[in-house]
Design a protein around this motif. Structure first.
Motif, mmCIF file in Angstrom:
data_model
loop_
_atom_site.group_PDB
_atom_site.id
_atom_site.type_symbol
_atom_site.label_atom_id
_atom_site.label_comp_id
_atom_site.label_asym_id
_atom_site.label_seq_id
_atom_site.Cartn_x
_atom_site.Cartn_y
_atom_site.Cartn_z
ATOM 1 N N ILE A 70 0.855 -1.252 0.009
ATOM 2 C CA ILE A 70 -0.140 0.192 -0.139
ATOM 3 C C ILE A 70 0.946 1.141 0.008
ATOM 4 O O ILE A 70 1.938 1.235 0.628
ATOM 5 C CB ILE A 70 -0.786 -0.036 1.191
ATOM 6 C CG1 ILE A 70 -1.949 -1.213 1.205
ATOM 7 C CG2 ILE A 70 -1.586 1.262 1.352
ATOM 8 C CD1 ILE A 70 -2.778 -1.350 2.383
ATOM 9 N N ALA A 72 0.704 5.456 0.377
ATOM 10 C CA ALA A 72 0.024 6.571 0.566
ATOM 11 C C ALA A 72 0.621 7.838 0.549
ATOM 12 O O ALA A 72 1.957 8.025 1.138
ATOM 13 C CB ALA A 72 -0.585 6.545 2.006
ATOM 14 N N ASP A 74 -1.099 11.084 -0.063
ATOM 15 C CA ASP A 74 -1.945 12.031 -0.121
ATOM 16 C C ASP A 74 -1.689 13.298 0.573
ATOM 17 O O ASP A 74 -2.177 14.474 0.306
ATOM 18 C CB ASP A 74 -3.462 11.510 0.462
ATOM 19 C CG ASP A 74 -3.819 10.253 -0.259
ATOM 20 O OD1 ASP A 74 -2.895 9.773 -1.093
ATOM 21 O OD2 ASP A 74 -4.773 9.695 -0.135
ATOM 22 N N ASN A 81 0.111 10.176 6.505
ATOM 23 C CA ASN A 81 0.213 9.357 5.339
ATOM 24 C C ASN A 81 0.461 7.785 6.132
ATOM 25 O O ASN A 81 -0.152 6.885 5.277
ATOM 26 C CB ASN A 81 1.241 9.528 4.602
ATOM 27 C CG ASN A 81 0.935 10.690 3.545
ATOM 28 O OD1 ASN A 81 -0.066 10.902 3.064
ATOM 29 N ND2 ASN A 81 2.101 11.467 3.010
ATOM 30 N N LEU A 84 -2.826 6.644 7.300
ATOM 31 C CA LEU A 84 -3.788 6.543 5.893
ATOM 32 C C LEU A 84 -3.543 5.158 5.480
ATOM 33 O O LEU A 84 -4.368 4.358 5.198
ATOM 34 C CB LEU A 84 -3.509 7.304 4.877
ATOM 35 C CG LEU A 84 -4.306 8.655 4.850
ATOM 36 C CD1 LEU A 84 -4.110 9.685 3.758
ATOM 37 C CD2 LEU A 84 -5.905 8.404 4.780
ATOM 38 N N ALA A 85 -2.213 4.823 5.315
ATOM 39 C CA ALA A 85 -1.826 3.447 4.622
ATOM 40 C C ALA A 85 -2.101 2.147 5.529
ATOM 41 O O ALA A 85 -2.693 1.384 5.187
ATOM 42 C CB ALA A 85 -0.248 3.355 4.568
ATOM 43 N N GLU A 86 -2.055 2.436 7.020
ATOM 44 C CA GLU A 86 -2.496 1.449 7.961
ATOM 45 C C GLU A 86 -4.163 1.298 7.781
ATOM 46 O O GLU A 86 -4.389 0.154 7.652
ATOM 47 C CB GLU A 86 -2.246 1.857 9.376
ATOM 48 C CG GLU A 86 -0.737 1.559 9.584
ATOM 49 C CD GLU A 86 -0.192 2.194 10.752
ATOM 50 O OE1 GLU A 86 -1.125 2.672 11.690
ATOM 51 O OE2 GLU A 86 0.940 1.898 11.196
ATOM 52 N N ALA A 87 -4.975 2.410 7.741
ATOM 53 C CA ALA A 87 -6.317 2.318 7.507
ATOM 54 C C ALA A 87 -6.603 1.522 6.196
ATOM 55 O O ALA A 87 -7.491 0.813 6.338
ATOM 56 C CB ALA A 87 -6.968 3.890 7.575
ATOM 57 N N ARG A 88 -5.775 1.567 5.133
ATOM 58 C CA ARG A 88 -6.064 1.318 3.995
ATOM 59 C C ARG A 88 -6.030 -0.284 4.077
ATOM 60 O O ARG A 88 -6.466 -1.255 3.532
ATOM 61 C CB ARG A 88 -5.503 1.824 2.864
ATOM 62 C CG ARG A 88 -6.084 3.415 2.540
ATOM 63 C CD ARG A 88 -5.059 3.840 1.327
ATOM 64 N NE ARG A 88 -5.464 5.108 1.122
ATOM 65 C CZ ARG A 88 -4.658 5.975 0.534
ATOM 66 N NH1 ARG A 88 -3.541 5.544 -0.018
ATOM 67 N NH2 ARG A 88 -5.183 7.301 0.307
ATOM 68 N N LEU A 89 -4.749 -0.715 4.736
ATOM 69 C CA LEU A 89 -4.463 -2.093 5.001
ATOM 70 C C LEU A 89 -5.856 -2.774 5.770
ATOM 71 O O LEU A 89 -6.087 -3.842 5.284
ATOM 72 C CB LEU A 89 -3.149 -2.035 5.697
ATOM 73 C CG LEU A 89 -2.892 -3.710 6.058
ATOM 74 C CD1 LEU A 89 -2.516 -4.430 4.931
ATOM 75 C CD2 LEU A 89 -1.695 -3.700 6.975
ATOM 76 N N GLU A 91 -8.771 -1.712 5.830
ATOM 77 C CA GLU A 91 -10.069 -2.031 4.829
ATOM 78 C C GLU A 91 -9.788 -3.269 3.872
ATOM 79 O O GLU A 91 -10.699 -3.853 3.655
ATOM 80 C CB GLU A 91 -10.150 -0.664 4.061
ATOM 81 C CG GLU A 91 -10.806 0.205 4.981
ATOM 82 C CD GLU A 91 -10.501 1.799 4.004
ATOM 83 O OE1 GLU A 91 -10.700 1.638 2.816
ATOM 84 O OE2 GLU A 91 -10.902 2.712 4.691
ATOM 85 N N ARG A 92 -8.681 -3.213 3.290
ATOM 86 C CA ARG A 92 -8.315 -4.389 2.327
ATOM 87 C C ARG A 92 -8.504 -5.985 3.029
ATOM 88 O O ARG A 92 -9.062 -6.802 2.451
ATOM 89 C CB ARG A 92 -6.806 -4.357 1.675
ATOM 90 C CG ARG A 92 -6.989 -3.372 0.564
ATOM 91 C CD ARG A 92 -5.860 -3.743 -0.251
ATOM 92 N NE ARG A 92 -5.418 -2.397 -0.918
ATOM 93 C CZ ARG A 92 -4.524 -2.129 -1.620
ATOM 94 N NH1 ARG A 92 -3.340 -3.063 -1.793
ATOM 95 N NH2 ARG A 92 -4.159 -1.374 -2.676
#
Length: 137
Positions: A70, A72, A74, A81, A84-89, A91-92
């Protein structure tokens, strides 16, 4: 316990299993973007993680592969960032672990069939009243 990412009630990913690297973020932004390492690349090795049970691991491997990557960039802050990357992980992983409930086929009830036919009849009547009158009328 505070050092874990909570994915589901039964899955907690220890942050020590995450490989985090930082680099300069691309694109416009002037000197700040050129000099600051705010871009975050987070990698997570699913196969060697102790966070999953065997069935969960296989489901994640089938859906996401052996390594999740992932990126990030942004925000202008490295810390934001990273979160954000941890949150995206998370979610996936949640999406990969989600199991759809099996659908049980059902039949429409008699009342629902009658309502459907009545609404079709009503709709036909409405359309019939919109028509140009025939010569017989």
């Amino acid at each position: 316990m505070d050092d874990d990412l909570i994915v589901t009630r039964s899955v907690r990913v220890p942050r020590r299993e995450l490989i985090v690297t930082f680099s300069a973020s691309g694109g416009p932004g002037g000197q700040h973007a050129n000099r600051s390492n705010t871009r975050v690349e987070l990698r997570f090795d699913v196969e060697s993680s102790a966070a999953f049970g065997p069935g969960q691991r296989q489901r994640v491997l089938d859906r996401l592969g052996p390594e999740i990557r992932i990126v990030a960039d942004d925000e202008r802050s490295q810390l934001r960032n990273r979160s954000l990357a941890e949150a995206r992980l998370v979610e996936r992983l949640q999406a990969a672990l989600h199991v759809e409930r099996p659908r049980r086929p059902t039949r429409p009830s008699r009342a629902s069939k009658e309502r459907r036919i009545a609404s079709k009849q009503h709709r036909g009547d409405v359309k019939r009243t919109r028509q140009r009158p025939s010569r017989d009328d």
